[in-house]
Scaffold this motif. Sequence first.
Motif: not given
Length: 116
Positions: A75-102
């Motif tokens: 659980l801890e490793a999953e959480y840390i990986a998710s935090l790093i990925l979020r910061r690496a891809h989106w910085g401090n901006d909120p994660v954009p919602a996926p654009k999936v039609p319908g």
Amino acid sequence: MTQAGDDCDTIWYQEHTTPLHQEHIILHELAHLLRGHTESPVEREELLRRLFPSLDTDMVRRVLGRVSYHNQQELEAEYIASLILRRAHWGNDPVPAPKVPGLGARLERALGRRSR
């Protein structure tokens, strides 16, 4: 999976998946290293042998994979990986919602709600 060596550690990850999933797998394994998580492969093999005495442990590992995160270290490793990925891809901006039609209508149907 991480393989510890004398001079370096090697991280193995799934080849046939999306690049984002590969990054997450690698970061998950790095999180284990960063947090000093240890698990003896001998203990894991022994557990599989006891749980499935009539089955090949390699086959059991392949079939089960990593399907749940009941272990605190996982659980801890999953959480840390998710935090790093979020910061690496989106910085401090909120994660954009996926654009999936319908997507909204499909989620409402799946949850048993009607679209308005």
